[in-house]
Design a protein around this motif. Structure first.
Motif, PDB file in Angstrom:
ATOM      1  N   LEU B  95       0.810  -1.217   0.000  1.00  0.00           N
ATOM      2  CA  LEU B  95       0.000   0.000   0.000  1.00  0.00           C
ATOM      3  C   LEU B  95       0.839   1.261   0.000  1.00  0.00           C
ATOM      4  O   LEU B  95       0.366   2.333  -0.377  1.00  0.00           O
ATOM      5  N   SER B  96       2.095   1.150   0.442  1.00  0.00           N
ATOM      6  CA  SER B  96       2.937   2.353   0.415  1.00  0.00           C
ATOM      7  C   SER B  96       3.863   2.349  -0.799  1.00  0.00           C
ATOM      8  O   SER B  96       4.692   3.238  -0.944  1.00  0.00           O
ATOM      9  N   SER B  97       3.689   1.347  -1.669  1.00  0.00           N
ATOM     10  CA  SER B  97       4.550   1.286  -2.850  1.00  0.00           C
ATOM     11  C   SER B  97       3.960   2.106  -3.981  1.00  0.00           C
ATOM     12  O   SER B  97       2.799   1.908  -4.377  1.00  0.00           O
ATOM     13  N   SER B  98       4.744   3.039  -4.475  1.00  0.00           N
ATOM     14  CA  SER B  98       4.219   3.889  -5.557  1.00  0.00           C
ATOM     15  C   SER B  98       4.002   3.052  -6.826  1.00  0.00           C
ATOM     16  O   SER B  98       3.129   3.351  -7.636  1.00  0.00           O
ATOM     17  N   ASP B  99       4.783   1.966  -6.990  1.00  0.00           N
ATOM     18  CA  ASP B  99       4.597   1.096  -8.155  1.00  0.00           C
ATOM     19  C   ASP B  99       3.208   0.465  -8.145  1.00  0.00           C
ATOM     20  O   ASP B  99       2.563   0.331  -9.181  1.00  0.00           O
ATOM     21  N   PHE B 100       2.768   0.038  -6.931  1.00  0.00           N
ATOM     22  CA  PHE B 100       1.452  -0.574  -6.841  1.00  0.00           C
ATOM     23  C   PHE B 100       0.372   0.428  -7.236  1.00  0.00           C
ATOM     24  O   PHE B 100      -0.503   0.142  -8.047  1.00  0.00           O
ATOM     25  N   TRP B 101       0.451   1.626  -6.672  1.00  0.00           N
ATOM     26  CA  TRP B 101      -0.574   2.638  -6.977  1.00  0.00           C
ATOM     27  C   TRP B 101      -0.520   3.029  -8.444  1.00  0.00           C
ATOM     28  O   TRP B 101      -1.562   3.249  -9.075  1.00  0.00           O
ATOM     29  N   ALA B 102       0.704   3.089  -8.997  1.00  0.00           N
ATOM     30  CA  ALA B 102       0.813   3.414 -10.421  1.00  0.00           C
ATOM     31  C   ALA B 102       0.141   2.329 -11.252  1.00  0.00           C
ATOM     32  O   ALA B 102      -0.643   2.622 -12.167  1.00  0.00           O
ATOM     33  N   SER B 103       0.387   1.057 -10.904  1.00  0.00           N
ATOM     34  CA  SER B 103      -0.201  -0.014 -11.701  1.00  0.00           C
ATOM     35  C   SER B 103      -1.712  -0.036 -11.526  1.00  0.00           C
ATOM     36  O   SER B 103      -2.448  -0.309 -12.478  1.00  0.00           O
ATOM     37  N   LEU B 104      -2.179   0.280 -10.321  1.00  0.00           N
ATOM     38  CA  LEU B 104      -3.625   0.341 -10.102  1.00  0.00           C
ATOM     39  C   LEU B 104      -4.229   1.463 -10.945  1.00  0.00           C
ATOM     40  O   LEU B 104      -5.280   1.303 -11.581  1.00  0.00           O
ATOM     41  N   TRP B 105      -3.544   2.590 -10.970  1.00  0.00           N
ATOM     42  CA  TRP B 105      -4.044   3.698 -11.780  1.00  0.00           C
ATOM     43  C   TRP B 105      -4.060   3.324 -13.269  1.00  0.00           C
ATOM     44  O   TRP B 105      -5.024   3.607 -13.977  1.00  0.00           O
ATOM     45  N   HIS B 106      -2.999   2.664 -13.757  1.00  0.00           N
ATOM     46  CA  HIS B 106      -2.977   2.250 -15.170  1.00  0.00           C
ATOM     47  C   HIS B 106      -4.167   1.344 -15.480  1.00  0.00           C
ATOM     48  O   HIS B 106      -4.792   1.454 -16.524  1.00  0.00           O
ATOM     49  N   THR B 107      -4.434   0.436 -14.524  1.00  0.00           N
ATOM     50  CA  THR B 107      -5.541  -0.499 -14.727  1.00  0.00           C
ATOM     51  C   THR B 107      -6.863   0.261 -14.791  1.00  0.00           C
ATOM     52  O   THR B 107      -7.714  -0.015 -15.640  1.00  0.00           O
ATOM     53  N   ILE B 108      -7.028   1.219 -13.869  1.00  0.00           N
ATOM     54  CA  ILE B 108      -8.278   1.989 -13.858  1.00  0.00           C
ATOM     55  C   ILE B 108      -8.366   2.864 -15.112  1.00  0.00           C
ATOM     56  O   ILE B 108      -9.426   2.953 -15.749  1.00  0.00           O
TER      57      ILE B 108
END
Lengths: 296, 327
Positions: B95-108
């Motif tokens: 949850l604190s990984s910017s890579d995870f949030w970036a990939s979630l954003w790409h998916t959305i």
């Protein structure tokens, strides 16, 4: 009908109605013809990528830089190269074995389970039902990490079984069968049971033959899903000898370099079996989707 | 559609029980006979259920539970066993990984780019096909054939379409006098290219669902409205589209879930690039799990992704339940 209670629709006399109907009819026919025209244009547009792939695959590699649909020297050389090289034959074999066994496994196990849920009374029926229902909610993709550990620990990775076994238990297939079985009159079973037939006999000789549409829908869909799956086979199969078509194509993608004709020939060869499946079972596939909303 | 029918069947379980009670209290010999035949099928039921349940527990439920457990441990692909207990460490890390949030954003972002055209175009094409008197098989062929092709085939064809200077699309664009975008190489444009490919590939599924929905619109409504002088446009607007509301809600939820699960197109066409600009959540999980060998963290990311998908389905169920009485 409430929808039609529109303010500009008034009660009509018979003559007015006939007149309106005639103009509406003419307008409708014109409108429908325009619709057809527009749709044909879109359908042709949709076929362009496939036609272009086929066109490219029939050119010699050197000719693919020509920006034209005309093929100066049509050739099957790319197909011959690929078939001679042999990888794609291995992939065909792997895809065929995996998809056929997965589909057969799904049809047999899911229909047996659905028969029990539809016709038998036993404790925990409700619980069984809900446990299977839960499976519909779980996307396969979130299971790849634990599945990899699990299949690795029993040394099944890089075997066909690593892909076949997890592909068999498709929860939605149980519901497709159950729904169909529920629609088959129970009197048929009862009559057979009075004649002394066992459950398996009734399942095999009465219910299953009557459920042909469900059987064919589940067969086609589980076959196509197994054939097209990429993520799990990509993880489970790293040996090029036993890769499936999608994994093989995804892995060698790029290695053909600028041999665009070869690349497109491999795409066409990869598409061919499914195009055949589609042409043969078009109606069943479409009915299957329409009836159940099955989506891979 | 599937879920409403399923719950309908769940409802039949209760009446079935009471039925068996009545046969138990039945006094006639035929009632007793019936009772012997129709209740307590424990043993055959187990035999019929065993093959499916065994594989299902081994390869679906088992891994699901194991994955959940694993997400609380520092499990690694290279060491056997679960490894050290991590508590919520993996979740905190993901949850604190910017890579995870970036990939979630790409998916959305991918979901936002693909869902509206996949629904609107499918609806429009189905409406047009409904009005075409002949050649429905041809439209089904053209729109549905791509859907049944493996992602790898679709990707190969579209990589060729997008090839700079040589690809059909670049030729089309330049011949129209536009500057050619770097289809898959531009971090801002790559996702659009992937979305176009996806619309081409998967539109057929929604098209077929809409065609089926259209079959259920009663013919008489069109005839009656034609007599009342309604034109085709009014018919579509006032009859067809409102009556397709149920189909639309099904198509929307299936489409959103399918788009969230995107992996193949990115993996093959851009490898998540350029510069990770198109890495989806599933590829993020794939990367940390199978490239970094960090199974525990990958399992935690999988669980989070599962929660997102579940939330979408739950939201849809609640919404359709609320609509149901009105229909």
């Amino acid at each position: 009908m409430a929808i039609l209670a529109n303010k500009d629709v008034q009660p009509l006399t018979a003559a007015q109605a006939r007149h309106h109907a005639a103009t509406a009819d003419r307008r409708t026919r014109l409108f429908n013809r325009c619709c057809t025209g527009v749709l044909i244009a879109f359908a042709l547009l949709w076929l362009v990528p496939l036609a272009w792939a086929l066109d490219t695959s029939l050119k010699p590699n050197g000719e693919t830089v020509n920006p034209t649909w005309v093929i100066e020297n049509p050739t099957l050389a790319s197909f011959q190269t690929l078939l001679a090289q042999g990888d794609i034959i291995n992939w065909y074999a792997a895809s065929f074995i995996i998809s056929a066994l997965s589909a057969a496994g799904t049809v047999v196990t899911a229909s047996l389970a659905a028969y029990a849920l539809s016709r038998m009374r036993f404790r925990y029926r409700w619980l069984t039902f809900w446990i299977i229902l839960m499976g519909i909610m779980v996307p396969r993709q979130v299971l790849v990490v634990p599945q990899f550990q699990e299949l690795g620990s029993i040394n099944l990775l890089n075997t066909y079984w690593a892909v076949i076994l997890p592909a068999i238990p498709i929860a939605i297939a149980v519901f497709v069968f159950k729904q169909f079985f529920d629609g088959i009159p129970k009197e048929l079973d009862e009559a057979a049971r009075i004649d002394g037939a066992g459950f398996f006999h009734i399942y095999r000789r009465i219910v299953l033959p009557l459920a042909r549409p469900a059987v064919s829908a589940v067969t086609i869909f589980s076959f196509v899903w197994a054939w097209n799956d990429l993520l799990w086979p990509l993880i489970a199969l790293s040996n090029p000898e036993i890769m499936t078509i999608p994994v093989g194509l995804a892995t060698v993608q790029g290695t053909y370099g600028i041999r665009y004709a070869d690349t497109m020939a491999s795409a066409i060869l990869g598409a061919l079996p499914l195009v055949l499946v589609f042409l043969l079972f078009q109606r069943r596939i479409v009915e299957g989707i329409a009836g159940t909303g099955l989506k891979g | 559609m599937a879920s409403t029918e399923v719950t309908g069947q769940a409802g039949t379980v209760a009446p079935a029980r009471t039925e068996s009670h009545t046969t138990r209290s039945g006094r006639s010999p035929s009632g007793a006979e019936r009772e012997r035949r129709w209740s307590g099928h424990g043993k055959p039921a187990l035999l019929f259920l065993a093959p499916f349940l065994l594989l299902y527990l081994l390869f679906i439920i088992g891994p699901a539970i194991y994955g959940l457990v694993m997400s609380f441990f520092h499990t690694s692909m290279v060491n056997p066993g679960l490894g050290e207990f991590a508590g919520f460490g993996n979740y905190a890390e993901v949850l604190s990984s910017s890579d995870f949030w970036a990939s979630l954003w790409h998916t959305i972002w991918f979901t936002i780019l693909t869902t509206p055209p996949l629904i609107v175009l499918a609806l429009v094409f189905a409406l047009l096909a409904e009005r075409a008197r002949r050649g429905r098989w041809f439209f089904r062929l053209a729109f549905f054939l791509p859907y049944i092709l493996p992602s790898a085939v679709v990707a190969l064809i579209w990589i060729w379409m997008y090839t700079p200077e040589l690809g059909l699309l670049s030729r089309a664009v330049t011949s129209l006098g536009f500057a050619e975008p770097d289809w898959l190489g531009d971090p801002d444009f790559a996702m659009v290219s992937l979305a176009v490919t996806t619309v081409w590939w998967t539109l057929g599924f929604n098209f077929v669902l809409y065609l089926a929905g259209l079959q259920e619109v009663p013919r008489e409504l069109y005839e009656a409205s034609a007599i009342d002088g309604a034109g085709p446009w009014q018919q579509i607007r006032l009859i067809t589209v409102p009556l397709l509301a149920r189909t639309t809600s099904l198509v929307v939820v299936l489409q959103i879930i399918a788009s969230l699960k995107v992996f193949d197109q990115m993996y093959i066409m851009t490898q998540g690039g350029p510069n990770f600009a198109t890495r989806s959540v599933l590829q993020y999980i794939f990367d940390i799990g199978f490239t970094d060998f960090r199974s525990g963290a990958a399992a935690a990311a999988s669980t989070l992704f599962f929660i997102v998908v579940l939330a979408v389905s739950a939201f849809w169920l609640v919404m359709t339940r609320r609509q149901e009485p009105e229909l």
